[in-house]
Design a protein around this motif. Structure first.
Motif, mmCIF file in Angstrom:
data_model
loop_
_atom_site.group_PDB
_atom_site.id
_atom_site.type_symbol
_atom_site.label_atom_id
_atom_site.label_comp_id
_atom_site.label_asym_id
_atom_site.label_seq_id
_atom_site.Cartn_x
_atom_site.Cartn_y
_atom_site.Cartn_z
ATOM 1 N N ALA A 197 -1.579 6.953 -9.275
ATOM 2 C CA ALA A 197 -2.420 7.638 -8.295
ATOM 3 C C ALA A 197 -3.104 8.824 -8.946
ATOM 4 O O ALA A 197 -2.583 9.425 -9.891
ATOM 5 N N SER B 157 -0.999 -5.993 -4.003
ATOM 6 C CA SER B 157 -2.416 -5.778 -4.274
ATOM 7 C C SER B 157 -2.764 -6.249 -5.681
ATOM 8 O O SER B 157 -1.899 -6.554 -6.487
ATOM 9 N N THR C 237 0.837 -1.196 0.000
ATOM 10 C CA THR C 237 0.000 0.000 0.000
ATOM 11 C C THR C 237 0.868 1.239 0.000
ATOM 12 O O THR C 237 1.869 1.310 0.725
ATOM 13 N N LEU D 151 -4.265 -3.646 -11.893
ATOM 14 C CA LEU D 151 -5.280 -2.939 -12.661
ATOM 15 C C LEU D 151 -5.186 -3.421 -14.106
ATOM 16 O O LEU D 151 -4.108 -3.460 -14.679
ATOM 17 N N ARG E 211 -2.588 3.060 -6.548
ATOM 18 C CA ARG E 211 -3.064 1.729 -6.939
ATOM 19 C C ARG E 211 -1.939 0.977 -7.651
ATOM 20 O O ARG E 211 -1.299 1.524 -8.553
ATOM 21 N N SER E 212 -1.745 -0.257 -7.272
ATOM 22 C CA SER E 212 -0.722 -1.064 -7.915
ATOM 23 C C SER E 212 -1.213 -1.541 -9.273
ATOM 24 O O SER E 212 -2.355 -1.981 -9.420
ATOM 25 N N THR E 213 -0.341 -1.464 -10.280
ATOM 26 C CA THR E 213 -0.684 -2.013 -11.588
ATOM 27 C C THR E 213 -0.454 -3.518 -11.633
ATOM 28 O O THR E 213 -0.863 -4.186 -12.574
ATOM 29 N N GLN F 53 -4.817 7.223 -2.021
ATOM 30 C CA GLN F 53 -4.103 5.939 -2.032
ATOM 31 C C GLN F 53 -3.771 5.538 -3.460
ATOM 32 O O GLN F 53 -4.648 5.496 -4.320
ATOM 33 N N ARG G 107 -9.170 4.531 -15.904
ATOM 34 C CA ARG G 107 -8.686 5.322 -14.770
ATOM 35 C C ARG G 107 -8.626 6.792 -15.155
ATOM 36 O O ARG G 107 -8.302 7.131 -16.284
ATOM 37 N N PHE H 258 3.088 1.852 -9.368
ATOM 38 C CA PHE H 258 1.844 2.332 -8.777
ATOM 39 C C PHE H 258 1.405 3.594 -9.511
ATOM 40 O O PHE H 258 2.244 4.401 -9.923
#
Length: 248
Positions: free
Chosen positions: A220, A239, A192, A242, A206-208, A204, A248, A218
């Protein structure tokens, strides 16, 4: 001795055995009665001793807990300053691109739709590799000679930290990554990434689910003109990736 006298003597002997006490049984009963007080006396002093031991053990445990060294604060519990090397423009035709570019987001230009990519590259004359961001028309592969939206932005991997945030680029108007987006390169153990604007607002990343040069990528959403200045990194399982950058 007559038969009558013999019978009388045997009768008297039998009566004598009935009234004579059983000495063995009497001795055993006496020993049992003598042992019972010993057991009671042992119980009387063992019970208080056990209670004292329990109290002493509790006091020892509490004392050790009070005198133990405090557990150091883990990086995941701290908000730290986000100080990163700056990306700089680099001509695309001077780069040798590495395979495995990661699509970050689709965005609209004046006439076309573009896809922003993060990728690794090498430049002759420079030691170490580069993290770069560039944008090409949607549907076209990222390659030297492809049409570009603005000049690619790159930063050297040389001297980057081995843990936490290794590099980051915040999108800008007219840049290869649009304003309102940011990309961060993290070590693969990061689960995270929380980012904090100057006013304290948190977003926060986001992990790809994709790596570039052993760094997890990541993305954001950020506020244009208020790029993140602090972060909190939490380590653990990766995590979910995506899968649709255009959403996005």
């Amino acid at each position: 001795m007559t038969d009558l006298e013999r019978k009388l003597a045997e009768a008297l002997r039998g009566q004598a055995e009935e009234v004579t006490p059983n000495l063995d049984a009497a001795w055993a009963e006496q020993m049992r009665r003598q042992r019972k007080p010993r057991r009671r006396r042992a119980t009387v002093w063992l019970a208080p001793l056990a209670a004292v031991l329990v109290v002493l053990t509790s006091v020892l445990v509490v004392t050790r807990m009070q005198t133990a060294e405090p557990t150091p604060t883990t990086p995941a519990d701290r908000i730290e300053a986000l100080s990163l090397a700056k990306f700089a423009p680099v001509a695309m035709d001077s780069l040798r691109l590495e395979p495995g570019a990661v699509a970050l987001t689709d965005f609209a230009g004046q006439t076309d739709m573009w896809t922003a990519y993060a990728f690794a590259a090498f430049k002759p004359g420079l030691t170490g590799g580069l993290f770069c961001v560039a944008a090409v028309p949607v549907g076209q592969p990222l390659a030297v000679g492809a049409p570009l939206f603005s000049t690619p932005q790159c930063v050297s991997m040389e001297g980057m930290p081995s843990h936490g945030v290794r590099a980051g680029y915040v999108g800008e108007f007219g840049g290869p990554l649009p304003a309102g987006k940011a990309v961060y390169f993290m070590d693969p153990t990061v689960r995270t990434l929380q980012l904090f604007a100057p006013n304290g607002d948190m977003t926060q990343a986001r992990s790809t689910g994709r790596r570039i040069s052993e760094s997890m990528v990541f993305v954001a959403d950020v506020v244009p003109g208020a790029e993140p200045v602090r972060c909190r990194v939490i380590w653990g399982p990766l995590s979910s990736p995506l899968t649709n950058p255009a959403s996005r």
